[in-house]
Write an enzyme that holds these catalytic residues in place. Structure first.
Site, short mmCIF file in Angstrom:
data_model
loop_
_atom_site.label_atom_id
_atom_site.label_comp_id
_atom_site.label_asym_id
_atom_site.label_seq_id
_atom_site.Cartn_x
_atom_site.Cartn_y
_atom_site.Cartn_z
N ASP A 24 32.93 23.67 0.23
CA ASP A 24 33.34 24.75 -0.65
C ASP A 24 33.48 24.21 -2.08
OD1 ASP A 24 33.52 26.18 1.67
OD2 ASP A 24 35.71 26.26 1.71
N ASP A 42 36.13 24.67 -5.12
CA ASP A 42 37.44 25.19 -5.51
C ASP A 42 37.55 25.18 -7.02
OD1 ASP A 42 38.63 25.55 -2.86
OD2 ASP A 42 38.49 23.37 -2.71
#
Length: 203
Positions: free
Chosen positions: A132, A134
């Site tokens: 991911d 962030d």
């Protein structure tokens, strides 16, 4: 010294500057050449910090003193497009998405946090193709839903999952949750609170 904020990466003078951490893996995985991250908590004058290892389950919370901090890198210092382009991780989807964002003008200060920020600072390969991204938006003043949708909508089709936290004077909240529900868990230094206006103190 610069005022420290959650998500800042800081370097300490030595191992003894890290208090309250007794997880066995820390001794092998962390040394003062690696940063720790400022987290949200309150304990008098001490700074709450988190230590991370290579694996996702290697996370430890501790404390340090401001006199032990020798270097600070904030999330917003990591979004220089030239530095991103020169990063050894530019082929990874999270860094590609960050680079694309850095090509655009935004009406706020933003930065990179989490594993991508840690990798960019340290050169340690803690991100991969399925990681991911962030992100953090600094929002000292209220931002409109329309402004934030301009940021969020394209990211729903990005090369990787993107999680944005919006940082207000009262705490931080997940952008996608607030846009979806109209209410959100605001992470404060004294614990989470369910609010509808993350910029307004609800007593």
């Amino acid at each position: 010294m610069t005022t420290l904020r959650p998500h800042d990466l800081i370097w300490l003078t030595n191992r003894d500057a890290l208090d309250g951490v007794d997880e066995p893996w820390v001794e092998a995985a962390w040394h003062p050449g690696l940063p720790v991250v400022v987290r949200r908590d309150v304990d008098g004058e001490r700074i709450p910090v988190g230590v991370r290892g290579i694996r996702r389950d290697q996370r430890a919370a501790g404390w340090t003193d401001a006199t032990q901090v020798v270097r600070v890198v904030s999330p917003e210092q990591l979004v220089d497009s030239n530095n991103l382009l020169r990063s050894p991780f530019i082929s990874q989807p999270p860094v590609q998405v960050a680079f694309q964002l850095a090509q655009q003008a935004w009406p706020w200060v933003w930065g990179i946090t989490g594993s991508s920020g840690y990798a960019l600072v340290t050169g340690i390969p803690v991100i991969h193709a399925s990681s991911d991204l962030d992100l953090l938006i600094r929002a000292p003043q209220p931002l409109s839903r329309e402004q934030l949708l301009r940021w969020q909508t394209p990211l729903t089709h990005a090369l990787c999952r993107v999680d944005t936290q919006v940082d207000t004077p009262l705490g931080g909240f997940a952008l996608n949750e607030w846009l979806r529900d109209g209410r959100v868990l605001l992470k404060t230094s004294r614990g989470p609170r369910l609010v509808s206006d993350p910029w307004h103190r609800e007593d």
